[in-house]
Design a protein around this motif. Structure first.
Motif, PDB file in Angstrom:
ATOM      1  N   ARG A 206       0.847  -1.186   0.000  1.00 31.11           N
ATOM      2  CA  ARG A 206       0.000   0.000   0.000  1.00 31.11           C
ATOM      3  C   ARG A 206       0.888   1.243   0.000  1.00 31.11           C
ATOM      4  NH1 ARG A 206      -2.464  -3.840  -0.733  1.00 31.11           N
ATOM      5  NH2 ARG A 206      -4.296  -4.684   0.356  1.00 31.11           N
ATOM      6  N   THR A 207       0.514   2.239  -0.799  1.00 28.95           N
ATOM      7  CA  THR A 207       1.268   3.491  -0.830  1.00 28.95           C
ATOM      8  C   THR A 207       0.721   4.448   0.220  1.00 28.95           C
ATOM      9  OG1 THR A 207       1.696   3.220  -3.201  1.00 28.95           O
ATOM     10  CG2 THR A 207       2.011   5.419  -2.267  1.00 28.95           C
ATOM     11  N   VAL A 208       1.599   4.870   1.126  1.00 29.90           N
ATOM     12  CA  VAL A 208       1.215   5.786   2.213  1.00 29.90           C
ATOM     13  C   VAL A 208       2.222   6.943   2.241  1.00 29.90           C
ATOM     14  CG1 VAL A 208      -0.107   4.263   3.734  1.00 29.90           C
ATOM     15  CG2 VAL A 208       2.376   4.148   3.782  1.00 29.90           C
ATOM     16  N   PRO A 209       2.022   7.962   1.406  1.00 31.09           N
ATOM     17  CA  PRO A 209       3.002   9.047   1.304  1.00 31.09           C
ATOM     18  C   PRO A 209       3.208   9.766   2.632  1.00 31.09           C
ATOM     19  CG  PRO A 209       1.373   9.167  -0.463  1.00 31.09           C
ATOM     20  CD  PRO A 209       0.864   8.168   0.523  1.00 31.09           C
ATOM     21  N   ASN A 210       4.435  10.250   2.824  1.00 31.39           N
ATOM     22  CA  ASN A 210       4.676  11.128   3.962  1.00 31.39           C
ATOM     23  C   ASN A 210       3.873  12.410   3.797  1.00 31.39           C
ATOM     24  OD1 ASN A 210       6.462   9.484   5.364  1.00 31.39           O
ATOM     25  ND2 ASN A 210       8.268  10.307   4.334  1.00 31.39           N
ATOM     26  N   TRP A 211       3.640  13.059   4.918  1.00 32.17           N
ATOM     27  CA  TRP A 211       2.880  14.309   4.902  1.00 32.17           C
ATOM     28  C   TRP A 211       3.786  15.454   5.337  1.00 32.17           C
ATOM     29  CZ3 TRP A 211       2.297  10.152   8.081  1.00 32.17           C
ATOM     30  CH2 TRP A 211       2.637  10.311   9.419  1.00 32.17           C
ATOM     31  N   THR A 212       3.317  16.649   5.189  1.00 33.29           N
ATOM     32  CA  THR A 212       4.070  17.806   5.663  1.00 33.29           C
ATOM     33  C   THR A 212       3.880  17.909   7.166  1.00 33.29           C
ATOM     34  OG1 THR A 212       3.865  18.992   3.568  1.00 33.29           O
ATOM     35  CG2 THR A 212       4.305  20.305   5.512  1.00 33.29           C
ATOM     36  N   HIS A 213       4.968  17.698   7.913  1.00 28.65           N
ATOM     37  CA  HIS A 213       4.861  17.670   9.374  1.00 28.65           C
ATOM     38  C   HIS A 213       5.234  19.001  10.009  1.00 28.65           C
ATOM     39  CE1 HIS A 213       9.260  17.412   9.910  1.00 28.65           C
ATOM     40  NE2 HIS A 213       9.253  16.595   8.884  1.00 28.65           N
ATOM     41  N   VAL A 214       5.414  20.048   9.200  1.00 31.45           N
ATOM     42  CA  VAL A 214       5.753  21.376   9.722  1.00 31.45           C
ATOM     43  C   VAL A 214       4.670  22.367   9.330  1.00 31.45           C
ATOM     44  CG1 VAL A 214       8.234  20.921   9.670  1.00 31.45           C
ATOM     45  CG2 VAL A 214       7.120  21.939   7.668  1.00 31.45           C
ATOM     46  N   GLN A 215       4.636  23.483  10.057  1.00 30.93           N
ATOM     47  CA  GLN A 215       3.708  24.561   9.747  1.00 30.93           C
ATOM     48  C   GLN A 215       4.291  25.465   8.676  1.00 30.93           C
ATOM     49  OE1 GLN A 215       0.582  24.646  11.141  1.00 30.93           O
ATOM     50  NE2 GLN A 215       1.262  22.676  12.002  1.00 30.93           N
ATOM     51  N   GLY A 216       3.438  26.140   7.932  1.00 29.05           N
ATOM     52  CA  GLY A 216       3.888  27.057   6.901  1.00 29.05           C
ATOM     53  C   GLY A 216       4.575  28.275   7.479  1.00 29.05           C
ATOM     54  N   PRO A 217       5.304  29.021   6.643  1.00 32.97           N
ATOM     55  CA  PRO A 217       6.018  30.204   7.131  1.00 32.97           C
ATOM     56  C   PRO A 217       5.058  31.301   7.569  1.00 32.97           C
ATOM     57  CG  PRO A 217       6.115  30.062   4.723  1.00 32.97           C
ATOM     58  CD  PRO A 217       5.497  28.791   5.198  1.00 32.97           C
ATOM     59  N   ALA A 391      -1.758  20.892   0.013  1.00 29.84           N
ATOM     60  CA  ALA A 391      -3.193  20.880   0.319  1.00 29.84           C
ATOM     61  C   ALA A 391      -3.911  19.759  -0.414  1.00 29.84           C
ATOM     62  CB  ALA A 391      -3.808  22.232  -0.052  1.00 29.84           C
ATOM     63  N   ARG A 392      -3.439  19.459  -1.613  1.00 26.62           N
ATOM     64  CA  ARG A 392      -4.096  18.454  -2.450  1.00 26.62           C
ATOM     65  C   ARG A 392      -3.728  17.033  -2.050  1.00 26.62           C
ATOM     66  NH1 ARG A 392      -2.197  20.498  -6.752  1.00 26.62           N
ATOM     67  NH2 ARG A 392      -0.665  18.947  -7.416  1.00 26.62           N
ATOM     68  N   ARG A 393      -2.492  16.829  -1.552  1.00 26.05           N
ATOM     69  CA  ARG A 393      -2.022  15.451  -1.384  1.00 26.05           C
ATOM     70  C   ARG A 393      -1.251  15.190  -0.087  1.00 26.05           C
ATOM     71  NH1 ARG A 393      -0.800  10.780  -4.259  1.00 26.05           N
ATOM     72  NH2 ARG A 393       1.235   9.833  -3.820  1.00 26.05           N
ATOM     73  N   LEU A 394      -0.593  16.203   0.472  1.00 27.09           N
ATOM     74  CA  LEU A 394       0.376  15.955   1.542  1.00 27.09           C
ATOM     75  C   LEU A 394      -0.015  16.553   2.889  1.00 27.09           C
ATOM     76  CD1 LEU A 394       3.735  16.562  -0.391  1.00 27.09           C
ATOM     77  CD2 LEU A 394       2.499  14.418  -0.056  1.00 27.09           C
ATOM     78  N   SER A 395      -1.290  16.815   3.091  1.00 30.37           N
ATOM     79  CA  SER A 395      -1.684  17.364   4.396  1.00 30.37           C
ATOM     80  C   SER A 395      -1.503  16.298   5.470  1.00 30.37           C
ATOM     81  CB  SER A 395      -3.141  17.815   4.368  1.00 30.37           C
ATOM     82  OG  SER A 395      -4.012  16.697   4.310  1.00 30.37           O
ATOM     83  N   ARG A 396      -1.321  16.754   6.696  1.00 28.63           N
ATOM     84  CA  ARG A 396      -1.169  15.829   7.812  1.00 28.63           C
ATOM     85  C   ARG A 396      -2.420  14.980   7.982  1.00 28.63           C
ATOM     86  NH1 ARG A 396       0.647  17.394  14.021  1.00 28.63           N
ATOM     87  NH2 ARG A 396      -0.030  15.457  15.005  1.00 28.63           N
ATOM     88  N   GLU A 397      -3.570  15.591   7.827  1.00 33.33           N
ATOM     89  CA  GLU A 397      -4.831  14.866   8.004  1.00 33.33           C
ATOM     90  C   GLU A 397      -4.953  13.733   6.984  1.00 33.33           C
ATOM     91  OE1 GLU A 397      -4.862  18.697   9.849  1.00 33.33           O
ATOM     92  OE2 GLU A 397      -4.527  18.172   7.738  1.00 33.33           O
ATOM     93  N   ALA A 398      -4.609  14.036   5.729  1.00 36.50           N
ATOM     94  CA  ALA A 398      -4.701  13.007   4.689  1.00 36.50           C
ATOM     95  C   ALA A 398      -3.692  11.890   4.932  1.00 36.50           C
ATOM     96  CB  ALA A 398      -4.479  13.633   3.314  1.00 36.50           C
ATOM     97  N   GLY A 399      -2.469  12.263   5.335  1.00 41.74           N
ATOM     98  CA  GLY A 399      -1.444  11.266   5.577  1.00 41.74           C
ATOM     99  C   GLY A 399      -1.801  10.323   6.711  1.00 41.74           C
TER     100      GLY A 399
END
Length: 419
Positions: A206-217, A391-399
């Motif tokens: 199963r593909t489970v991409p990493n997510w962005t684990h930091v906050q934006g600038p 926002a489309r693919r790498l959000s923490r919630e989606a990950g």
């Protein structure tokens, strides 16, 4: 299903997360293991993590843990069981083998007590994958390894001394760990052929991409540049993260040598930092920064003009740098000096937030950076693709939701474990 059941889907489950890297490490795979374990704890599970002592990316023990051999902490509702291991300050196949052997020995000799309902292991380390497989087999429970890097391919492709011999041993360990899995998670689809070649049925991957684990600038970009001493008129090319062999960061130093009007910034740590400093001796336009804290990390990324991800030309299908998720959230354009057919190139193309150049080619890298610096509007438009991709693919919630689905499938018995 009630609202409470939806928000606490693993109520009462006992989960073990095995990851050699964990908080307080802030780069690499440690943040993903930490956020995953804490997420499941918040979902009602009783979560334990079996991990090592903080050492990455400097490959030196964190000062606070120098006298620690075995300890249990509670972080974010997770019982964190730490075991001491050898930490090589320099990398070779022999030293890496000693590191893995020490992690394996302490993890198997002193695992957390109790019977888990499922075991999830991050790979690397190789030892973590083997430990997870052994514990899951002992208790006859589902086992889910998550492949972040393929160490057999890494040994062969990264240029580590003794890599050919290490590659065969690492591949054997990977085969052992992965073939016993209920399901196998991979962070990028480019890993699937390699994992399949190690004896895993493609139907269990199963593909489970990493997510962005930091906050934006959040900080003013000009103010951050002024604080760092970066001239507004001088383009800044920044690399953040591990300074290891597979990154091939020599190309950035050599790019700086070709362009005195360009500032090259290497932010982070790793076993090649001293060698890179020596290579950059006499170059006033190369800066080395310590790893940034969470409060300013993405502000520094956003202050640069261009963000660099580099890999040796031989690195193809064994790694997708975790730094990309942070780069994308910063909103700056990415220049990827990597092999065109690798997973890193695939991810940069998919994001629409970067440009590919030939690996280990300072002239090609410099030409691309100059073009972006000369056209701030185009560079800004390119960089804006990063947050949109997040926002489309790498959000923490989606990950985390993908990992929930993976764990649910394994617990429901829809995977076929080999015991």
């Amino acid at each position: 299903m009630s609202d409470g059941e939806r928000h606490r889907p693993f109520e009462g489950r006992r989960l073990l997360v095995v990851s050699t890297n964990y908080a307080p490490e802030v780069t690499g795979i440690g943040p993903y293991a930490t956020q995953l374990a804490e997420h499941w704890a918040q979902s009602g599970a009783r979560v334990r993590a079996l991990t090592g002592l903080p050492h990455y990316p400097s490959w030196q023990l964190d000062e606070a843990y120098r006298s620690v051999w075995r300890t249990v902490e509670v972080r974010g509702g997770v019982g964190v069981h730490r075991r001491r291991h050898y930490v090589p300050s320099r990398q070779s196949a022999l030293r890496r083998a000693a590191f893995e052997a020490s992690v394996l020995a302490t993890g198997l000799l002193a695992p957390p007590p109790g019977r888990p309902d499922a075991v999830v292991a991050q790979m690397p380390s190789l030892a973590g994958g083997v430990i997870g497989a052994r514990i899951a087999r002992r208790h006859r429970v589902p086992y889910i390894p998550v492949v972040q890097d393929l160490m057999g391919a890494a040994a062969a492709q990264s240029g580590i001394r003794g890599g050919d011999r290490a590659a065969a041993l690492a591949a054997a360990a990977e085969r052992y760990a992965l073939s016993r899995a209920t399901l196998v998670g991979v962070i990028h689809e480019s890993f699937v052929p390699r994992v399949t070649a190690l004896g895993v049925d493609p139907g269990r991957i199963r593909t489970v991409p990493n997510w962005t684990h930091v906050q934006g600038p959040t900080a003013d970009r000009a103010a951050t540049r002024a604080r760092l001493g970066w001239d507004p008129a001088t383009p800044v090319l920044l690399h953040s993260g591990n300074m290891g062999l597979k990154q091939g960061l020599e190309v950035l130093v050599d790019t700086a040598r070709l362009a005195p009007d360009l500032r090259v910034v290497l932010m982070g740590d790793g076993n090649q930092r001293d060698a890179l400093r020596a290579r950059a001796e006499g170059l006033p336009n190369v800066d080395f920064l310590e790893p940034a804290g969470a409060g300013e990390f993405t502000d520094i990324l956003a202050a640069a003009d261009v963000l660099a991800v580099t890999q040796r030309a031989s690195v193809l299908d064994m790694s997708v740098p975790s730094k990309l998720t942070s780069y994308f959230v910063s909103g700056r354009p990415v220049v990827a000096s990597v092999a065109d057919e690798g997973g890193t190139a695939d991810e940069v193309r998919r994001s629409g937030a970067g440009v590919l150049v030939a690996p280990e080619d300072p002239a090609a890298l410099l030409e691309t950076v100059r073009k972006l610096a000369a056209d701030p509007v185009a560079a800004g438009e390119l960089g804006a693709g990063g947050p949109a991709y997040v926002a489309r693919r790498l959000s923490r919630e989606a990950g985390l939701a993908r990992f929930d689905d993976l764990l649910t499938e394994a617990l429901d018995g829809r995977g076929s474990a080999r015991r």
